[in-house]
Design a protein around this motif. Structure first.
Motif, PDB file in Angstrom:
ATOM      1  N   PRO A  26       0.829  -1.217   0.000  1.00 13.34           N
ATOM      2  CA  PRO A  26       0.000   0.000   0.000  1.00 13.34           C
ATOM      3  C   PRO A  26       0.862   1.265   0.000  1.00 13.34           C
ATOM      4  CG  PRO A  26       0.113  -0.886   2.203  1.00 13.34           C
ATOM      5  CD  PRO A  26       0.870  -1.848   1.309  1.00 13.34           C
ATOM      6  N   SER A  28       0.702   4.301  -1.511  1.00 12.94           N
ATOM      7  CA  SER A  28       0.109   5.624  -1.306  1.00 12.94           C
ATOM      8  C   SER A  28      -0.342   5.807   0.139  1.00 12.94           C
ATOM      9  CB  SER A  28      -1.054   5.845  -2.261  1.00 12.94           C
ATOM     10  OG  SER A  28      -2.007   4.822  -2.138  1.00 12.94           O
ATOM     11  N   TRP A  29      -0.797   4.743   0.775  1.00 14.04           N
ATOM     12  CA  TRP A  29      -1.214   4.856   2.171  1.00 14.04           C
ATOM     13  C   TRP A  29      -0.010   5.018   3.093  1.00 14.04           C
ATOM     14  CZ3 TRP A  29      -5.784   6.472   2.520  1.00 14.04           C
ATOM     15  CH2 TRP A  29      -6.757   6.067   1.622  1.00 14.04           C
ATOM     16  N   TRP A  32       0.882   8.669   2.865  1.00  9.99           N
ATOM     17  CA  TRP A  32      -0.063   9.438   3.679  1.00  9.99           C
ATOM     18  C   TRP A  32       0.222   9.243   5.174  1.00  9.99           C
ATOM     19  CZ3 TRP A  32      -3.701   8.436   7.411  1.00  9.99           C
ATOM     20  CH2 TRP A  32      -4.557   9.494   7.724  1.00  9.99           C
ATOM     21  N   ALA A  33       0.539   8.012   5.580  1.00 13.52           N
ATOM     22  CA  ALA A  33       0.807   7.738   6.997  1.00 13.52           C
ATOM     23  C   ALA A  33       2.053   8.489   7.472  1.00 13.52           C
ATOM     24  CB  ALA A  33       0.973   6.240   7.221  1.00 13.52           C
ATOM     25  N   THR A  55      -4.518  14.353   2.006  1.00  9.97           N
ATOM     26  CA  THR A  55      -5.733  13.533   2.035  1.00  9.97           C
ATOM     27  C   THR A  55      -6.589  13.792   0.803  1.00  9.97           C
ATOM     28  OG1 THR A  55      -5.689  13.609   4.445  1.00  9.97           O
ATOM     29  CG2 THR A  55      -7.755  12.942   3.420  1.00  9.97           C
ATOM     30  N   LEU A  58      -4.868  12.287  -2.281  1.00  6.51           N
ATOM     31  CA  LEU A  58      -4.969  10.829  -2.261  1.00  6.51           C
ATOM     32  C   LEU A  58      -6.372  10.367  -2.643  1.00  6.51           C
ATOM     33  CD1 LEU A  58      -3.295   8.317  -1.654  1.00  6.51           C
ATOM     34  CD2 LEU A  58      -4.176   8.403   0.656  1.00  6.51           C
ATOM     35  N   ARG A  62      -7.557   8.262  -6.005  1.00  7.94           N
ATOM     36  CA  ARG A  62      -8.405   7.060  -5.952  1.00  7.94           C
ATOM     37  C   ARG A  62      -9.591   7.193  -6.895  1.00  7.94           C
ATOM     38  NH1 ARG A  62      -5.735   2.810  -4.076  1.00  7.94           N
ATOM     39  NH2 ARG A  62      -4.404   3.539  -2.427  1.00  7.94           N
ATOM     40  N   GLU A 142      -1.354   6.897  -9.408  1.00  8.38           N
ATOM     41  CA  GLU A 142      -1.009   6.720  -7.999  1.00  8.38           C
ATOM     42  C   GLU A 142       0.373   7.296  -7.689  1.00  8.38           C
ATOM     43  OE1 GLU A 142      -0.760   3.214  -4.624  1.00  8.38           O
ATOM     44  OE2 GLU A 142      -1.118   2.671  -6.700  1.00  8.38           O
ATOM     45  N   CYS A 146       1.392  10.462  -5.164  1.00  4.30           N
ATOM     46  CA  CYS A 146       2.372  10.301  -4.088  1.00  4.30           C
ATOM     47  C   CYS A 146       3.529  11.278  -4.232  1.00  4.30           C
ATOM     48  CB  CYS A 146       2.890   8.869  -4.064  1.00  4.30           C
ATOM     49  SG  CYS A 146       1.663   7.702  -3.466  1.00  4.30           S
TER      50      CYS A 146
END
Length: 160
Positions: A26, A28-29, A32-33, A55, A58, A62, A142, A146
């Motif tokens: 994951p 992209s997550w 973000w994290a 956010t 992202l 999506r 994606e 990022c």
């Protein structure tokens, strides 16, 4: 925020950028994290603005990926090699021509990989079109999101 926390957030973001190119990770997550962790450790208005922007970017990526035709990425060895060249080209293009250079950099990287493999311009262009149809556009959307998030985070870190 200490230097170690900043370094760890940067490493998580870098891992996420690499993870975009790897199947099942994951990426992209993770990007973000890393931004969220940095914003929580450094509660400044600029940090929160970057987190909100990340956010939104992202979620928009999506939505764009959802709107693209459903193509299952065939992640055999050749496709992974193409995406690695494309990812390296996108990062290089993003650095050389800020923000907008990621798209031609990605396409240039895939073209270069195919030109080296096939040897002819026409065949390399046909293979580039096929790669983009086979899931490259999905990956590009994606990766571009990022890179935008990473660029905003880096700008905020250098400004603050």
């Amino acid at each position: 925020m200490g230097a170690w926390d900043l370094l760890l957030a940067g490493l998580v973001i870098l891992l996420g950028l690499c993870g975009v190119l790897l199947p099942g990770m994951p990426g992209s997550w993770l990007v973000w994290a890393g931004v969220a962790w940095w914003a929580l450790k450094n509660p400044q208005p600029l940090s929160w603005a970057v987190l909100v922007g990340a956010t939104v970017v992202l979620l928009l990526s999506r939505a764009v990926r959802w709107a693209l035709p459903d193509r299952r990425r065939n992640r055999d060895r050749a496709m992974r090699r193409l995406m690695a060249y494309g990812g390296a080209g996108a990062v290089l293009g993003f650095v050389l021509i800020p923000v907008l250079g990621a798209v031609p950099g990605f396409m240039g990287g895939v073209y270069l990989a195919e030109r080296l493999r096939l040897g002819r311009h026409g065949e390399a262009m046909a293979s580039l079109r096929t790669a983009l149809r086979a899931g490259g556009a999905d990956l590009l959307a994606e990766l571009f999101a990022c890179l935008l998030i990473t660029g905003a985070w880096l700008g905020a870190v250098l400004a603050g």
